[in-house]
Structures are given as structure tokens and as C-alpha cells.
Design a protein around this motif. Structure first.
Motif, mmCIF file in Angstrom:
data_model
loop_
_atom_site.group_PDB
_atom_site.id
_atom_site.type_symbol
_atom_site.label_atom_id
_atom_site.label_comp_id
_atom_site.label_asym_id
_atom_site.label_seq_id
_atom_site.Cartn_x
_atom_site.Cartn_y
_atom_site.Cartn_z
ATOM 1 N N GLU A 198 -57.230 102.780 -28.644
ATOM 2 C CA GLU A 198 -57.406 102.025 -29.827
ATOM 3 C C GLU A 198 -57.343 100.395 -29.640
ATOM 4 O OE1 GLU A 198 -55.411 103.633 -33.186
ATOM 5 O OE2 GLU A 198 -56.586 105.379 -33.123
ATOM 6 N N ALA A 199 -57.170 100.143 -28.165
ATOM 7 C CA ALA A 199 -56.994 98.841 -28.007
ATOM 8 C C ALA A 199 -58.515 98.061 -28.301
ATOM 9 C CB ALA A 199 -56.857 98.815 -26.313
ATOM 10 N N MET A 200 -58.283 96.849 -28.834
ATOM 11 C CA MET A 200 -59.539 96.120 -29.550
ATOM 12 C C MET A 200 -59.941 94.726 -28.713
ATOM 13 S SD MET A 200 -59.644 96.664 -33.530
ATOM 14 C CE MET A 200 -57.789 96.478 -34.035
ATOM 15 N N ASP A 201 -61.271 94.574 -28.675
ATOM 16 C CA ASP A 201 -61.550 93.302 -27.839
ATOM 17 C C ASP A 201 -61.739 92.379 -29.134
ATOM 18 O OD1 ASP A 201 -63.868 93.801 -29.041
ATOM 19 O OD2 ASP A 201 -65.180 94.142 -27.383
ATOM 20 N N ALA A 202 -62.055 91.028 -28.760
ATOM 21 C CA ALA A 202 -61.960 89.924 -29.940
ATOM 22 C C ALA A 202 -63.030 90.417 -30.897
ATOM 23 C CB ALA A 202 -62.635 88.690 -29.178
ATOM 24 N N GLY A 203 -64.083 91.302 -30.446
ATOM 25 C CA GLY A 203 -65.140 91.640 -31.456
ATOM 26 C C GLY A 203 -64.602 92.895 -32.446
ATOM 27 N N GLU A 204 -63.173 93.233 -32.299
ATOM 28 C CA GLU A 204 -62.962 94.247 -32.954
ATOM 29 C C GLU A 204 -63.499 95.725 -32.500
ATOM 30 O OE1 GLU A 204 -62.110 93.937 -37.156
ATOM 31 O OE2 GLU A 204 -60.794 92.038 -36.704
ATOM 32 N N ARG A 205 -64.034 95.818 -31.389
ATOM 33 C CA ARG A 205 -64.459 96.866 -30.699
ATOM 34 C C ARG A 205 -63.272 97.805 -30.299
ATOM 35 N NH1 ARG A 205 -68.676 93.193 -29.809
ATOM 36 N NH2 ARG A 205 -67.659 92.910 -27.764
ATOM 37 N N LEU A 206 -63.272 99.077 -30.250
ATOM 38 C CA LEU A 206 -62.324 99.775 -29.735
ATOM 39 C C LEU A 206 -62.529 100.300 -28.231
ATOM 40 C CD1 LEU A 206 -61.610 102.356 -32.510
ATOM 41 C CD2 LEU A 206 -60.248 100.366 -32.217
ATOM 42 N N TYR A 207 -61.530 100.356 -27.470
ATOM 43 C CA TYR A 207 -61.604 100.681 -26.129
ATOM 44 C C TYR A 207 -62.428 102.170 -26.115
ATOM 45 C CZ TYR A 207 -60.494 101.532 -21.185
ATOM 46 O OH TYR A 207 -60.729 101.847 -19.736
ATOM 47 N N SER A 208 -61.854 103.043 -26.766
ATOM 48 C CA SER A 208 -62.487 104.297 -26.993
ATOM 49 C C SER A 208 -62.382 105.362 -26.035
ATOM 50 C CB SER A 208 -63.943 104.320 -27.362
ATOM 51 O OG SER A 208 -64.523 104.176 -25.908
ATOM 52 N N ASP A 209 -62.311 106.595 -26.407
ATOM 53 C CA ASP A 209 -62.108 107.660 -25.722
ATOM 54 C C ASP A 209 -63.405 107.967 -24.607
ATOM 55 O OD1 ASP A 209 -60.056 108.960 -27.048
ATOM 56 O OD2 ASP A 209 -61.199 109.952 -28.378
ATOM 57 N N GLU A 210 -64.604 107.655 -24.920
ATOM 58 C CA GLU A 210 -65.487 107.626 -24.026
ATOM 59 C C GLU A 210 -65.286 106.549 -22.853
ATOM 60 O OE1 GLU A 210 -66.717 109.025 -27.933
ATOM 61 O OE2 GLU A 210 -66.069 107.082 -27.315
ATOM 62 N N ARG A 211 -64.822 105.537 -23.270
ATOM 63 C CA ARG A 211 -64.455 104.472 -22.288
ATOM 64 C C ARG A 211 -63.386 104.872 -21.126
ATOM 65 N NH1 ARG A 211 -66.230 99.019 -21.883
ATOM 66 N NH2 ARG A 211 -66.617 99.278 -24.165
ATOM 67 N N LEU A 212 -62.552 105.520 -21.822
ATOM 68 C CA LEU A 212 -61.454 106.017 -21.034
ATOM 69 C C LEU A 212 -61.782 107.132 -20.148
ATOM 70 C CD1 LEU A 212 -58.390 106.241 -20.353
ATOM 71 C CD2 LEU A 212 -58.085 107.600 -22.508
ATOM 72 N N GLN A 213 -62.631 108.013 -20.705
ATOM 73 C CA GLN A 213 -63.352 109.159 -19.854
ATOM 74 C C GLN A 213 -63.888 108.426 -18.622
ATOM 75 O OE1 GLN A 213 -62.842 112.478 -19.877
ATOM 76 N NE2 GLN A 213 -61.489 112.301 -21.293
ATOM 77 N N ALA A 214 -64.863 107.650 -18.979
ATOM 78 C CA ALA A 214 -65.570 106.709 -17.972
ATOM 79 C C ALA A 214 -64.635 106.153 -16.832
ATOM 80 C CB ALA A 214 -66.405 105.781 -18.367
ATOM 81 N N ALA A 215 -63.606 105.632 -17.263
ATOM 82 C CA ALA A 215 -62.742 104.981 -16.258
ATOM 83 C C ALA A 215 -62.109 106.028 -15.617
ATOM 84 C CB ALA A 215 -61.758 104.170 -16.970
ATOM 85 N N LEU A 216 -61.696 107.190 -16.282
ATOM 86 C CA LEU A 216 -60.877 108.185 -15.604
ATOM 87 C C LEU A 216 -61.897 108.931 -14.394
ATOM 88 C CD1 LEU A 216 -59.070 110.234 -18.310
ATOM 89 C CD2 LEU A 216 -58.081 108.912 -16.472
ATOM 90 N N GLY A 217 -63.080 108.989 -14.639
ATOM 91 C CA GLY A 217 -64.161 109.165 -13.864
ATOM 92 C C GLY A 217 -64.135 108.414 -12.426
ATOM 93 N N ARG A 218 -64.212 107.000 -12.636
ATOM 94 C CA ARG A 218 -64.122 106.311 -11.611
ATOM 95 C C ARG A 218 -63.261 106.323 -10.980
ATOM 96 N NH1 ARG A 218 -65.698 102.792 -15.942
ATOM 97 N NH2 ARG A 218 -63.831 101.379 -15.811
ATOM 98 N N PHE A 219 -61.811 106.577 -11.364
ATOM 99 C CA PHE A 219 -60.491 106.242 -10.943
ATOM 100 C C PHE A 219 -60.012 107.640 -10.350
ATOM 101 C CE2 PHE A 219 -60.583 102.461 -13.561
ATOM 102 C CZ PHE A 219 -61.193 101.442 -12.702
ATOM 103 N N HIS A 220 -60.764 108.801 -10.493
ATOM 104 C CA HIS A 220 -60.217 110.020 -10.340
ATOM 105 C C HIS A 220 -59.732 110.424 -8.971
ATOM 106 C CE1 HIS A 220 -63.991 110.968 -8.306
ATOM 107 N NE2 HIS A 220 -63.466 111.944 -8.049
#
Length: 86
Positions: free
Chosen positions: A7-29
Motif C-alpha cells: 500500500e505504499a503510494m507514489d505521488a499520483g496515489e498509485r499503490l505499490y500493489s501485490d502484483e508489483r511485489l510479486q514481480a519484484a520477488l521474481g526478479r530478486f528470487h
């Protein structure tokens, strides 16, 4: 992790999101748990930019070696300070 990650938000109030976390976990697994947490935290920070942190961010990463430990349990923790320094 806590909802402070997804739920971390950027300046446009967009959430980091579960999908973005899953993508990051895939990159750094392939990283060790401490390095994985540091990379995820850095990715959240890049996403948020200069926007103020609105919630706590807590992460725990474990590595499973495929068998039970043969001695005592080993654990380690890394404290990532907030902007306030706590």
C-alpha cells in the motif's frame, strides 16, 4: 510483509500493489533473505519517490533448505530505519 509494502503510494496515489511485489520477488528470487529484503525496500523507495511514507514497512524473508536443521535454530534480523531514524 505488512500492508505498508503493497500500500505504499507514489505521488499520483498509485499503490505499490501485490502484483508489483510479486514481480519484484521474481526478479530478486535468487538473493539471500537479507539482500532480498533490501532490494524490495529499495524498489518500494524508487516507486514512492519523494512521497511521504504513510505506513510502517515490515518484511521477513526465510530460506528453506529442504530439510530440518540438525542443531539449534538460527535466525537473523535486519532493522531498516525509517526516515525518523527509529
Amino acid at each position: 510483509y505488512t500492508d505498508g509494502v503493497t500500500e505504499a503510494m507514489d505521488a499520483g496515489e498509485r499503490l505499490y500493489s501485490d502484483e508489483r511485489l510479486q514481480a519484484a520477488l521474481g526478479r530478486f528470487h535468487s538473493l539471500q533473505p537479507g539482500a532480498l529484503c533490501r532490494e524490495i525496500l529499495a524498489d518500494v523507495a524508487r516507486f514512492v519517490g519523494d512521497n511521504e511514507q504513510s505506513d510502517d514497512i515490515t518484511m521477513l524473508a526465510l530460506r528453506f533448505n529442504g530439510h530440518e536443521p540438525t542443531g539449534g535454530m538460527a535466525a537473523s534480523a535486519i532493522h531498516f530505519p525509517t526516515k525518523e531514524g527509529s
